[in-house]
Design an enzyme around this catalytic site. Structure first.
Site, PDB file in Angstrom:
ATOM      1  N   LEU A 151       0.457  -1.117  -0.279  1.00  0.00           N
ATOM      2  CA  LEU A 151       0.151  -0.248  -0.325  1.00  0.00           C
ATOM      3  C   LEU A 151       0.785   1.442   0.127  1.00  0.00           C
ATOM      4  O   LEU A 151       1.660   1.482   0.746  1.00  0.00           O
ATOM      5  CB  LEU A 151      -1.020  -0.159   1.354  1.00  0.00           C
ATOM      6  N   ALA A 160       0.679   4.772   1.063  1.00  0.00           N
ATOM      7  CA  ALA A 160       1.077   4.683   1.564  1.00  0.00           C
ATOM      8  C   ALA A 160       1.442   4.777   3.240  1.00  0.00           C
ATOM      9  O   ALA A 160       2.233   5.062   4.239  1.00  0.00           O
ATOM     10  CB  ALA A 160      -1.195   5.474   2.337  1.00  0.00           C
ATOM     11  N   SER A 161       2.154   3.509   2.852  1.00  0.00           N
ATOM     12  CA  SER A 161       2.761   2.766   4.117  1.00  0.00           C
ATOM     13  C   SER A 161       3.736   3.495   3.891  1.00  0.00           C
ATOM     14  O   SER A 161       4.886   2.607   3.577  1.00  0.00           O
ATOM     15  CB  SER A 161       2.675   0.773   3.627  1.00  0.00           C
ATOM     16  N   PRO A 162       5.080   3.508   5.231  1.00  0.00           N
ATOM     17  CA  PRO A 162       5.952   3.855   5.539  1.00  0.00           C
ATOM     18  C   PRO A 162       6.574   2.937   5.239  1.00  0.00           C
ATOM     19  O   PRO A 162       7.997   3.112   4.097  1.00  0.00           O
ATOM     20  CB  PRO A 162       6.416   4.383   7.417  1.00  0.00           C
ATOM     21  N   ARG A 205       7.546   2.204   1.666  1.00  0.00           N
ATOM     22  CA  ARG A 205       7.963   3.096   0.959  1.00  0.00           C
ATOM     23  C   ARG A 205       9.635   2.367   1.166  1.00  0.00           C
ATOM     24  O   ARG A 205      10.738   2.877   0.304  1.00  0.00           O
ATOM     25  CB  ARG A 205       7.375   4.192   1.378  1.00  0.00           C
TER      26      ARG A 205
END
Length: 105
Positions: A8, A10-12, A15
């Protein structure tokens, strides 16, 4: 076909894995897993990752989840040298410390 990353954006943690893969020039097939809609609880996903977490990586049939473990795996398999995960134990300890910072309390 290259490694597959269930993720996903948005997940740090996701990333961090994406940055590692980018640094290694590893092309990942990205599959969106919307945890906000509980897609991680689908039967197919639960079979490959009983912890039902993202990111989850599949590489040649091998499944690994947890971002620090995925990053370590990618560096160990695809790294051309030890610049991202040094052999020197003190330098490696600093990397490990940063990798596991998010899991500390």
């Amino acid at each position: 076909m290259g490694p597959i990353l269930y993720m996903l954006q948005a997940s740090p943690s996701v990333r961090a894995v994406l940055m590692t893969a980018n640094e290694l020039d590893v092309k990942l097939e990205l599959i969106e897993c919307n945890i906000l809609e509980n897609e991680q609880f689908q039967e197919e996903f639960m079979k490959m990752n009983p912890a039902h977490t993202i990111p989850t990586l599949i590489d040649d049939g091998f499944i690994v989840f947890e971002s620090a473990a995925i990053m370590g795996y990618l560096v160990n398999k695809y790294g051309k040298d030890d610049s991202l995960y040094p052999q020197d134990i003190k330098k490696r300890a600093v990397v490990d410390q940063l990798l596991h910072f998010s899991t500390s309390s």
